[in-house]
Enzyme design. Structure first.
Site, short mmCIF file in Angstrom:
data_model
loop_
_atom_site.label_atom_id
_atom_site.label_comp_id
_atom_site.label_asym_id
_atom_site.label_seq_id
_atom_site.Cartn_x
_atom_site.Cartn_y
_atom_site.Cartn_z
N LYS A 70 0.85 -1.19 0.00
CA LYS A 70 0.00 0.00 0.00
C LYS A 70 0.88 1.23 0.00
CE LYS A 70 -3.96 2.10 0.45
NZ LYS A 70 -3.54 2.96 -0.68
N LYS A 94 4.47 2.28 8.86
CA LYS A 94 3.33 3.16 9.18
C LYS A 94 2.04 2.34 9.29
CE LYS A 94 3.59 6.82 6.74
NZ LYS A 94 3.48 7.80 5.66
N LYS A 106 5.29 1.94 -2.67
CA LYS A 106 5.32 3.35 -3.09
C LYS A 106 5.74 3.42 -4.55
CE LYS A 106 4.61 7.39 -1.09
NZ LYS A 106 3.78 7.69 0.09
N THR A 190 -5.19 12.85 6.43
CA THR A 190 -3.80 12.89 6.91
C THR A 190 -3.61 14.08 7.85
OG1 THR A 190 -3.15 11.92 4.81
CG2 THR A 190 -1.40 12.79 6.20
N ASN A 220 -2.12 19.38 0.38
CA ASN A 220 -3.24 18.67 1.02
C ASN A 220 -3.00 18.49 2.51
OD1 ASN A 220 -4.02 15.77 2.05
ND2 ASN A 220 -5.62 16.34 0.62
N SER A 348 -7.27 5.36 3.99
CA SER A 348 -7.21 4.59 2.75
C SER A 348 -7.70 3.17 3.01
CB SER A 348 -5.78 4.51 2.22
OG SER A 348 -5.44 5.69 1.56
P1 NAD Z 1 0.93 18.17 -2.06
O1 NAD Z 1 1.48 17.99 -3.41
O2 NAD Z 1 -0.53 18.38 -1.90
O3 NAD Z 1 1.68 19.38 -1.34
C1 NAD Z 1 3.07 19.48 -1.28
C2 NAD Z 1 3.40 20.86 -0.76
O4 NAD Z 1 4.81 20.96 -0.61
C3 NAD Z 1 2.99 22.00 -1.72
O5 NAD Z 1 2.50 23.07 -0.97
C4 NAD Z 1 4.32 22.37 -2.39
O6 NAD Z 1 4.34 23.72 -2.84
C5 NAD Z 1 5.27 22.16 -1.22
N1 NAD Z 1 6.66 21.99 -1.65
C6 NAD Z 1 7.13 21.29 -2.70
N2 NAD Z 1 8.48 21.41 -2.77
C7 NAD Z 1 8.83 22.19 -1.73
C8 NAD Z 1 10.07 22.69 -1.25
N3 NAD Z 1 11.21 22.38 -1.88
N4 NAD Z 1 10.05 23.49 -0.15
C9 NAD Z 1 8.90 23.78 0.47
N5 NAD Z 1 7.70 23.36 0.08
C10 NAD Z 1 7.67 22.57 -1.02
O7 NAD Z 1 1.45 16.89 -1.22
P2 NAD Z 1 0.85 16.33 0.13
O8 NAD Z 1 -0.06 15.21 -0.22
O9 NAD Z 1 0.39 17.44 0.98
O10 NAD Z 1 2.14 15.63 0.77
C11 NAD Z 1 3.08 16.38 1.56
C12 NAD Z 1 3.94 15.41 2.34
O11 NAD Z 1 3.10 14.58 3.14
C13 NAD Z 1 4.79 14.44 1.52
O12 NAD Z 1 6.00 14.18 2.22
C14 NAD Z 1 3.95 13.18 1.47
O13 NAD Z 1 4.72 12.03 1.23
C15 NAD Z 1 3.40 13.22 2.88
N6 NAD Z 1 2.17 12.43 3.06
C16 NAD Z 1 1.06 12.69 2.34
C17 NAD Z 1 -0.09 11.96 2.61
C18 NAD Z 1 -1.39 12.25 1.90
O14 NAD Z 1 -2.41 11.65 2.29
N7 NAD Z 1 -1.42 13.14 0.94
C19 NAD Z 1 -0.08 10.95 3.57
C20 NAD Z 1 1.08 10.72 4.30
C21 NAD Z 1 2.21 11.49 4.04
#
Ligand code: NAD
Length: 412
Positions: A70, A94, A106, A190, A220, A348
């Site tokens: 997953k 996790k 992944k 999340t 997000n 999920s």
């Molecule tokens: P997203 O694409 O919605 O948002 C990513 C954010 O990071 C954006 O605001 C982008 O502008 C910013 N960003 C990108 N590069 C950057 C940089 N160099 N410096 C500062 N900001 C930067 O992604 P998301 O889903 O919010 O995921 C964010 C993190 O959370 C990731 O590490 C992801 O693996 C982790 N995560 C996400 C989920 C989920 O359900 N979406 C679950 C667990 C973990």
């Protein structure tokens, strides 16, 4: 300085530390150091100008002892095999921390979606599935969104998967739009889950209402995390995106920030705030720092200067092992990613379960179930932390390892 930025090495380092503390079985630890398999594919895509471009895609299936692989699919120009392997490793742990019956996987594509048209992004999404579909499926490997992918891309991928296999199989992907079999509550899960952990920390008395929060990222996860902690009376004083950040010591109005980002494409210039860089955001004098974008942002180069009392790792892998040691020495409490952001995969699981059983749950039911899972994970980790007098990260790894090892034993 030793290379701190190989996330897979960092992930293994984290497990080894926990393994020493709890004297985990070395054979088990060694098995966890290599994914079951990883797949690399080329994705030929016809671009809008008629030319062909070959994109590179990955899927790492780390371990499926506890259930189907997953994990999300990331679209980013920095995606590489070590990153995908690390992210799949963290998913295994996790899922075990939050106790859902999944293993870890992944995927990713090396691409900057910001410079592509919607049609080109759709073609990459469908192209990824054309190459990967034999290793995906509701009982085999279940992808989800990650950085730069969301419900629309999950929709393209599911449609392609169902066309190729000739079957209705919505449980193959999670993070879908509600109309395509998505779950109520998944969008905010999340960030909401991270908010539950913050609530539990407030209950311990370590911080109180009115505490200040700086969040790196405004996607997000960051958005719903901010919403959740603001509801609890905390003050979000800084936010950022890839172009930079904004700061207001009296707190940022989340609705205004969202509208500004929507209208201008950036946070910079948000009324009532001062522009700051992403590096400056990390060093702000706040109670809680929340890396919520990418990995390796807290390293031995900035860890000594971090003045936050608590770090909530909403991003995956934001803290290198070297900086983790500095935080432990300095008494900075780190809420590890495999707990803090596990609300996403927990929900999920709820989405997958609803699809597999043709059910549709109300948003309140989903968030209540999620809240219970997060509290249970938090309580279990705190017990282990006390038992071994160790960090929350080591405790989370020990909890997860005990669960995975138990399930993994039968295979060896
Ligand atoms: P997203 O694409 O919605 O948002 C990513 C954010 O990071 C954006 O605001 C982008 O502008 C910013 N960003 C990108 N590069 C950057 C940089 N160099 N410096 C500062 N900001 C930067 O992604 P998301 O889903 O919010 O995921 C964010 C993190 O959370 C990731 O590490 C992801 O693996 C982790 N995560 C996400 C989920 C989920 O359900 N979406 C679950 C667990 C973990």
């Amino acid at each position: 300085m030793k290379n701190q930025t190989n996330p897979f090495k960092n992930a293994i380092d984290q497990l080894e530390k926990a393994g020493k503390i709890a004297e985990l079985d070395q054979n088990f630890l060694d098995r966890m150091k290599t994914p079951d398999r990883y797949i690399e594919v080329s994705i030929p895509v016809t671009m809008d100008n008629g030319s062909q471009h070959i994109f590179q895609g990955f899927r790492s299936q780390h371990n499926n002892s506890c259930g189907p692989y997953k994990g999300g699919i990331r679209f980013h120009h920095d995606v590489n095999l070590d990153e995908v392997r690390a992210l799949s490793f963290w998913m295994t742990f996790k899922c075990a921390v939050v106790n859902v019956p999944f293993g870890g996987g992944k995927g990713g594509v090396i691409v900057d979606p910001k410079i592509l048209s919607e049609k080109e992004i759709e073609n990459i999404s469908r192209g990824y599935i054309k190459k990967m579909y034999p290793v995906l499926g509701p009982e085999m490997d279940v992808p989800a969104p990650d950085v730069n992918t969301g419900e629309k891309i999950m929709g393209y991928m599911l449609d392609e998967y169902e066309k190729i296999t000739g079957k209705k199989a919505p449980a193959t992907f999670t993070g879908k739009a509600i109309a395509n079999g998505g779950s109520e509550g998944r969008m905010e899960a999340t960030g909401f889950g991270g908010g539950v952990v913050v609530r539990e920390i407030i209950n311990t008395g370590l911080i109180s209402v009115g505490a200040t929060v700086a969040i790196q990222g405004f996607g997000n996860v960051a958005t719903y995390f901010a919403e959740s902690v603001i509801k609890q009376g905390l003050k979000v004083v800084a936010l950022s995106d890839s172009k930079g950040g904004v700061y207001n010591e009296n707190g940022i109005d989340l609705a205004l920030a969202l509208a500004h980002k929507k209208n201008t494409g950036t946070l910079s210039g948000l009324a009532g705030t001062k522009n700051i860089t992403n590096a400056e955001l990390l060093l702000l004098s706040v109670d809680i720092l929340v890396p919520s974008a990418l990995e390796n942002v807290l390293t031995s180069e900035n860890a000594e200067q971090i003045s936050a009392k608590i770090i909530v790792e909403m991003a995956n892998g934001p803290t290198t092992p070297e900086s983790d040691e500095i935080f432990a020495k300095n008494g900075v409490i780190v809420i590890p990613d495999i707990l803090a952001n596990s609300g996403g995969v927990a929900t999920s699981y709820f989405e997958w379960y609803q699809n597999m059983n043709s059910e549709k749950w109300q948003r309140e039911d989903v968030l209540k179930k999620l809240d219970d899972l997060m509290v249970s994970a938090w309580n279990n980790i705190v017990v282990i932390k006390e038992k071994y007098k160790t960090t929350l990260r080591n405790a989370a790894y020990i909890l997860a390892s005990e669960r995975i090892e138990e399930a993994d034993k039968i295979k060896h």
